[in-house]
Design an enzyme around this catalytic site. Structure first.
Site, PDB file in Angstrom:
ATOM      1  CG  HIS A  40       4.342  -1.862   7.865  1.00 17.08           C
ATOM      2  ND1 HIS A  40       3.072  -1.085   7.762  1.00 17.08           N
ATOM      3  CD2 HIS A  40       4.515  -2.414   8.994  1.00 17.08           C
ATOM      4  CE1 HIS A  40       2.759  -0.907   8.788  1.00 17.08           C
ATOM      5  NE2 HIS A  40       3.754  -1.517   9.781  1.00 17.08           N
ATOM      6  NE  ARG A  46       2.351  -2.873   1.334  1.00 16.22           N
ATOM      7  CZ  ARG A  46       2.044  -1.864   0.283  1.00 16.22           C
ATOM      8  NH1 ARG A  46       1.942  -2.410  -1.036  1.00 16.22           N
ATOM      9  NH2 ARG A  46       1.998  -0.790   0.708  1.00 16.22           N
ATOM     10  CG  HIS A  47      -0.525  -3.550   5.182  1.00  9.02           C
ATOM     11  ND1 HIS A  47      -1.176  -2.962   3.870  1.00  9.02           N
ATOM     12  CD2 HIS A  47       0.560  -2.950   5.416  1.00  9.02           C
ATOM     13  CE1 HIS A  47      -0.370  -1.491   3.874  1.00  9.02           C
ATOM     14  NE2 HIS A  47       0.538  -1.736   4.798  1.00  9.02           N
TER      15      HIS A  47
END
Length: 693
Positions: A620, A434-435
């Site tokens: 995401h 995930r970012h």
């Protein structure tokens, strides 16, 4: 306060007294220096013909660098790539010793990997925390096979060949397990290697020493150099010279002396510690589980012989010189400091030599911290003995292994081992990340209004806002639904990338959601892995967030590939995504979202049929589930369960899938690095804390 960045007290200008004292000597040897260099390097080009090094050397020579300077750069960077050597030459353009033919010192170590190494590193950290730093903390866990010796730059390839020959010769008899027995005394704690395994390891060290001496031919005797300097005895230290121009005139060519360690083989845990810490250290050592399987590697390292007795500092902060005799510091720079030569420095300042640039000057001491001795060593080549290795330490074959500095065993290429090697090596894995933290996650949906001037320009109202924003054709407004990483998000991404580098993971390809925060995270991870110029980011719209969760009735306006390239992202413009940007539908159903993620991850894996490393997917929180379940052969979750699960995924959360070809399926395994956990930091208004209010 420790770590506080304050400018120390004023100090006098640097007086190069050493240079003055040696001016007569340098002038004396000036003509001899030129003649010596010519004689020393006259035959280098002919000697290198037919070896593997010209492929690295030729680009540097084509750019006009002298042979000896190019060889020096290659040796100083481990002879990995011409690009690294070129960067080294660029940084050392003002190095006063650049043309001095001073060889590197090399040593051979037997190093553990895998779970045993992790436990040893854990012991290192805990022993340092409980009992303070001791001499063992200066170097990584290892068994010394050959002490440091010198080798001329043009003969380093011979050491690589000697390592490979010795490894291939002893591979069949190398112990499948190396027994370790704990030994403790008043000033030493470590594991001893005994019995027949120790005999085999000693034989390997002796074979390498013999092969290296025969192949390298001649080398430099450092003691002899010092003893021959006019007016100086054998106790002269190279630190007393601003330049070693005398070397090429006063070199004694003699057979290379590589001495294998014939004493008790040992892996040091603690050395020169306080006696009252012995009991605590023993307890920590006995807690190290020795039952873990361990793949051992023989690693060839080098160091700069000029700074053996120096202290090593690491720059914590950036520093721009205020005077011409000061050093430029960037975070992470290593500085060599001779404690005996600080008479000219005033309080708060030290005189040091930058490893990155080779320049000497003053620097503020409180901008630095002590580093370990081995932090500045360069790893050249490794020989891995065991075939039972995981994908993180294995390479695709001898060609790629040579680039990365690892030699595979000769028997791994034999017909009898082919199937075993394929089962071990020819595997894929997928790391979904995930970012990092996004700006609107901290400052809310109206974050853009907080950092925009009336004329539409960006400014930084809080330190957690990024320093700047990339340019977009339609202006700053488009960032509203495509927010960037916060400053903490940038920091999180770099920490994760640095941890992945330490884990030894080999990233072979990178895919990212087109959201700016995801592309930023991918770029920062690649930078920490030193791969930002080698691997291009493939932007895949098919792994974008579930559009039902996006604000508005239309899909967000995302940055185009051209805008990303203009913003200095290394984007693969030739990649054809599974889902083009135009195919993203606003407010799609859950099933539509799951279907496009499934199609996308299948194409991403199939796009890399020959890659046996790790496919990195930066997207995401939702994709940790929607991009892994199709690989695992699992049906989609219920929509409600999916939404609840995604809310719990933190920034830089990871899932790791590994292909098991023997059973024809993918499996979830432990990620290569641990979770990043941190606390909240609320806004602070100093006006509310004025005394009396």
């Amino acid at each position: 306060m420790p770590g506080e960045r304050r400018r120390p007290m004023p100090r006098p200008k640097l007086c190069h007294s050493n240079a003055k004292n040696q001016a007569s000597f340098l002038a004396y040897g000036q003509e001899e220096m030129a003649a010596g260099e010519t004689q020393l390097y006259a035959k280098v080009s002919n000697k290198l013909k037919g070896r593997s090094s010209p492929s690295l050397l030729e680009p540097l020579l084509a750019m006009g660098f002298p042979v000896h300077t190019a060889l020096k750069a290659l040796a100083a960077t481990g002879k990995k790539t011409a690009e690294e050597a070129l960067a080294w030459l660029h940084d050392h353009c003002n190095d006063p010793s650049l043309d001095d033919p001073i060889p590197q010192e090399y040593a051979l170590f037997l190093c553990p990997t895998g779970p045993l190494l992790e436990k040893l590193q854990e012991f290192w950290r805990e022993s340092k925390r409980q009992c303070a730093k001791n001499r063992a903390h200066e170097v990584f866990p290892h068994v010394t096979l050959c002490d440091f010796f010198t080798c001329e730059d043009q003969k380093v390839e011979c050491l690589y060949e000697a390592l490979k020959r010795a490894g291939d010769r002893l591979l069949g008899s190398f112990p499948t397990a190396v027994p370790l027995a704990l030994h403790s005394s008043i000033s030493y704690l470590g594991f001893f290697v005994n019995g027949s395994p120790a005999d085999v390891i000693r034989e390997f060290a002796m074979t390498f020493a013999t092969e290296a001496s025969l192949l390298a031919g001649t080398s430099v005797s450092r003691f002899w150099i010092f003893s021959q300097v006019p007016g100086h005895g054998p106790n002269l230290r190279l630190s007393n010279l601003t330049r070693a121009s005398f070397v090429s005139h006063y070199i004694l060519q003699k057979y290379c002396s590589v001495k294998p360690c014939t004493k008790q083989l040992h892996l040091t845990l603690a050395h020169k510690f306080y006696p009252h810490h012995q009991r605590t250290l023993e307890q920590l050592a006995r807690a190290i589980p020795l039952g873990h399987s361990c793949q051992w590697t023989a690693a060839l390292y080098s160091r700069d012989m000029r700074f053996v007795h120096y202290q090593t500092l690491r720059a914590l902060f950036q520093y721009k010189p205020q005077n011409v005799d000061e050093l430029t510091l960037s975070p992470g720079d290593y500085i060599f400091v001779d404690p005996t030569q600080q008479d000219e420095a005033s309080e708060g300042w030290v005189i040091g030599i930058s490893q990155r640039t080779g320049c000497r000057g003053f620097l503020p001491e409180n901008y630095t911290d002590r580093a370990s001795e081995s932090d500045t060593w360069v790893k050249h080549r490794m020989y891995t003995f065991s075939l039972a290795t995981d994908l993180n330490s294995r390479r695709d074959g001898e060609a790629s292994s040579r680039c990365s500095g690892e030699f595979l065993p000769q028997t791994a290429r034999s017909l009898s081992s082919l199937q075993a090697l394929q089962a071990t090596v020819a595997r894929k894995s997928v790391l979904v990340v995930r970012h990092g933290e996004r700006v609107d996650q901290i400052f809310g949906k109206a974050w853009l209004q907080q950092c925009s001037t009336p004329d539409g320009k960006y400014y930084r109202p809080d330190l957690n806002f990024p320093c700047s924003l990339p340019r977009r054709s339609r202006g700053i407004k488009d960032f509203e639904n495509d927010p960037p990483l916060s400053s903490c998000g940038i920091f999180q991404s770099r920490i994760a990338g640095d941890a992945l580098l330490d884990s030894g993971i080999r990233i072979s390809s990178v895919f990212a959601s087109p959201a700016l925060r995801c592309v930023q995270t991918a770029k920062l991870i690649l930078e920490e892995l030193k791969l930002e110029k080698k691997i291009k980011i493939r932007v895949e719209p098919g792994i974008f967030e579930w559009t039902k969760w996006e604000a508005g009735k239309t899909t967000p306006t995302l940055m185009s590939l051209e805008e990303l390239k203009e913003a200095n992202f290394n984007i693969d413009t030739d990649y054809r995504p599974a889902f083009p940007m135009s195919a993203l539908m606003p407010a799609e159903s859950y099933q539509e979202y799951v279907d496009r993620c499934t199609a996308s991850v299948v194409q991403m894996v199939n796009t890399c049929p020959q890659d046996t490393g790790v496919i990195l997917i930066v997207s995401h929180g939702s994709t940790l589930d929607s991009c892994t379940r199709p690989l695992l052969g699992l049906p989609p979750r219920e929509c409600g369960d999916f939404a609840q699960l995604v809310r719990k995924i933190p920034s830089l959360g990871m899932c790791f899938c590994e292909e098991n070809k023997e059973e024809g399926k993918w499996e979830l395994v432990n990620p290569p690095v641990k979770t990043l956990t941190h606390g909240a930091n609320t806004a602070f208004n100093w006006r509310n804390w004025i005394s009396g209010n």
